[in-house]
Design a protein around this motif. Structure first.
Motif, PDB file in Angstrom:
ATOM      1  N   ARG B 231       0.839  -1.203   0.000  1.00  0.00           N
ATOM      2  CA  ARG B 231       0.000   0.000   0.000  1.00  0.00           C
ATOM      3  C   ARG B 231       0.873   1.252   0.000  1.00  0.00           C
ATOM      4  N   TRP B 232       1.923   1.224   0.854  1.00  0.00           N
ATOM      5  CA  TRP B 232       2.840   2.369   0.868  1.00  0.00           C
ATOM      6  C   TRP B 232       3.527   2.537  -0.482  1.00  0.00           C
ATOM      7  N   GLY B 233       3.898   1.419  -1.095  1.00  0.00           N
ATOM      8  CA  GLY B 233       4.516   1.464  -2.433  1.00  0.00           C
ATOM      9  C   GLY B 233       3.570   2.102  -3.438  1.00  0.00           C
ATOM     10  N   THR B 234       2.294   1.735  -3.344  1.00  0.00           N
ATOM     11  CA  THR B 234       1.287   2.289  -4.264  1.00  0.00           C
ATOM     12  C   THR B 234       1.125   3.788  -4.039  1.00  0.00           C
ATOM     13  N   VAL B 235       1.091   4.183  -2.759  1.00  0.00           N
ATOM     14  CA  VAL B 235       0.943   5.615  -2.431  1.00  0.00           C
ATOM     15  C   VAL B 235       2.115   6.409  -3.009  1.00  0.00           C
ATOM     16  N   ILE B 236       3.319   5.889  -2.795  1.00  0.00           N
ATOM     17  CA  ILE B 236       4.507   6.595  -3.305  1.00  0.00           C
ATOM     18  C   ILE B 236       4.463   6.675  -4.830  1.00  0.00           C
ATOM     19  N   ALA B 237       4.082   5.557  -5.469  1.00  0.00           N
ATOM     20  CA  ALA B 237       4.015   5.542  -6.939  1.00  0.00           C
ATOM     21  C   ALA B 237       2.977   6.546  -7.452  1.00  0.00           C
ATOM     22  N   VAL B 239       1.849   9.331  -5.896  1.00  0.00           N
ATOM     23  CA  VAL B 239       2.303  10.707  -5.659  1.00  0.00           C
ATOM     24  C   VAL B 239       3.402  11.072  -6.659  1.00  0.00           C
ATOM     25  N   LEU B 240       4.317  10.128  -6.838  1.00  0.00           N
ATOM     26  CA  LEU B 240       5.435  10.366  -7.759  1.00  0.00           C
ATOM     27  C   LEU B 240       4.934  10.602  -9.181  1.00  0.00           C
ATOM     28  N   SER B 241       3.983   9.766  -9.599  1.00  0.00           N
ATOM     29  CA  SER B 241       3.470   9.917 -10.972  1.00  0.00           C
ATOM     30  C   SER B 241       2.707  11.231 -11.119  1.00  0.00           C
TER      31      SER B 241
END
Lengths: 207, 250
Positions: B231-237, B239-241
């Motif tokens: 989930r954290w990976g998805t959030v970072i991805a 925001v980054l995108s």
């Protein structure tokens, strides 16, 4: 998971890996095998459905033949099942005489249930605070009313100002954003659940 | 699916599998992470104990998503819960009852019940009728559960699976009978209905926490951890995108 069945586990893991790799990797050798396994699973699911329906018939038969807790409503199920099965087997499920006959019973019954459901929802909305007093319940009720009004089109008349249209457009984004957030969480959970089955950590199929 | 997405999916699956194995190792090899308290589960444990003492029945319903459908993950979670709950309450005067609206789920629920009874050396107490199909369409499935809610002395309903709006009928019956309900679904419309009609609804991915909170196995707790990391990976991805998109680099 304490259930152990090495053969079933090995088959499940092997088949699962082939289907997964066949889906993800463009290897010509895997695709026909993957399709074959999926076809088999659909056939097996259909057979399971038949077995479960026979089990349901048995449960209702037991209810009407029980001397202690006899349930006469089960008789309607038994008669309905026999009639539907006999007509379906004799004429086929898509027959022009059979299909309307079944539908003319099933559709009004289901429509009545949907009507009952509508009343249930209204009662539940009124009772929500008695069931659970929290700020979440307040937000839930408020958003239900706001989005019911926004979705009804009552604000979208020819005289509606541009500002209200913009506000409505912004409001409509909120549920979509929330839904996507929930669906992302569900998707991640589904991946992990599938992975546990694939790794043999969960074995719903074995005894 | 493009080759890039396929490889990305494969990498995510491999990383998740690795993390799952690592985090499922015995706690002495790594620090233990606690589970955050969710009131619904504390209440469930209390109700489970009460039902065994009072001789009332627990009803677990698994939804109507077939095992070949993409929405079957929620039913698999329900089967895990069924296994644990049966293990706890199999000695009760009224053992738990599992209902479903799809054939393969019914057979899996019967298999799960039978396995638990066999492991408890109580196979003679196993009754296949405790894993029931109540209907093959969503509404007939919901209607078939109503006699169970009203007539079988049920004190708690666990609603875990894929449903539509029709699940409101069972929830209403549970409220009328003053029965405890813990409900979780992967369907958005069902989640809205369950929030308004049940005492203890679980929202979103809390559904997948059920086996971990019922202490089924370390793998389920590890699975929750991996889910959190993903989930954290998805959030970072995301925001980054978004940031890259704003600056026109994506």
């Amino acid at each position: 998971m304490v259930m152990r069945s090495p053969v079933a586990t090995a088959i499940a893991i092997g088949v699962g890996l082939i289907v997964l790799l066949g889906y993800l990797l463009p290897l010509p050798v895997l695709d026909p095998i993957r399709r074959l396994f999926l076809d088999w699973s659909i056939i097996l699911a259909a057979v399971a459905g038949l077995v479960a329906i026979l089990n349901l018939f048995k449960a209702h038969w037991r209810k009407i033949s029980s001397s202690r807790e006899r349930d006469y409503y089960s008789l309607f199920f038994i008669l309905g099942f026999i009639l539907t099965a006999a007509l379906g087997l004799l004429f086929g499920p898509t027959d022009e005489r059979v299909r309307p006959l079944i539908m003319s019973i099933q559709l009004p019954v289901e429509a009545s249930l949907v009507g009952l459901l509508t009343i249930t929802f209204v009662v539940s909305a009124v009772r929500l605070f008695a069931l659970r007093r929290s700020w979440m319940s307040g937000i839930f009720l408020a958003s239900t009313i706001v989005f019911l009004l926004a979705g009804s089109g009552v604000f979208l008349t020819s005289g509606t100002s541009q500002v209200i249209k913009e506000v409505l457009a912004a409001l409509n984004i909120l549920p979509a954003a929330g839904a996507r957030g929930i669906l992302l969480g569900i998707a991640l959970g589904s991946v992990l659940t599938g992975l546990r089955v694939l790794l043999g950590m969960d074995r719903p199929y074995s005894e | 699916m493009s080759i890039f997405l396929s490889i990305l999916a494969l990498v995510i699956i491999l990383i998740s599998a690795g993390l799952l194995f690592f985090l499922a190792l015995p706690p002495k090899r790594r620090s233990r992470w606690g589970l955050r308290p969710i009131p619904a589960f504390s209440e469930l444990v209390r109700v489970l104990g009460l039902s065994v003492e009072e001789g009332t029945r627990l009803h677990l319903t698994l939804g109507h998503a077939g095992i070949t459908q993409p929405t079957s993950a929620s039913a698999l979670v329900g089967l895990q819960a069924l296994e644990r709950i049966t293990a706890i309450s199999s000695v009760s005067d009224r053992p738990p009852l599992a209902t479903s609206g799809e054939g393969s789920l019914t057979l899996l629920s019967q298999s799960t019940l039978r396995a638990v009874y066999r492991l408890n050396n109580a196979l003679d107490l196993y009754d296949p009728q405790r894993g029931r199909l109540t209907g093959v369409t969503p509404l007939s499935y919901a209607a078939g559960m109503l006699p169970i809610a009203y007539d079988e002395n049920v004190s708690a309903h666990l609603i875990v699976g894929h449903y539509g709006l029709e699940i409101g009928l069972l929830c209403e019956a549970a409220v009328r009978n003053n029965a405890f309900t813990l409900a979780a679904s992967d369907s958005l419309s069902a989640q809205a209905v369950l929030f308004a009609t049940t005492k203890q609804p679980l929202i979103g991915e809390e559904l997948f926490a059920i086996p971990a909170y019922l202490q089924t196995s370390p793998a389920h707790v590890a699975s929750l951890r991996v889910q959190d990391l993903l989930r954290w990976g998805t959030v970072i991805a995301l925001v980054l995108s978004a940031v890259l998109g704003v600056f026109g680099w994506l």
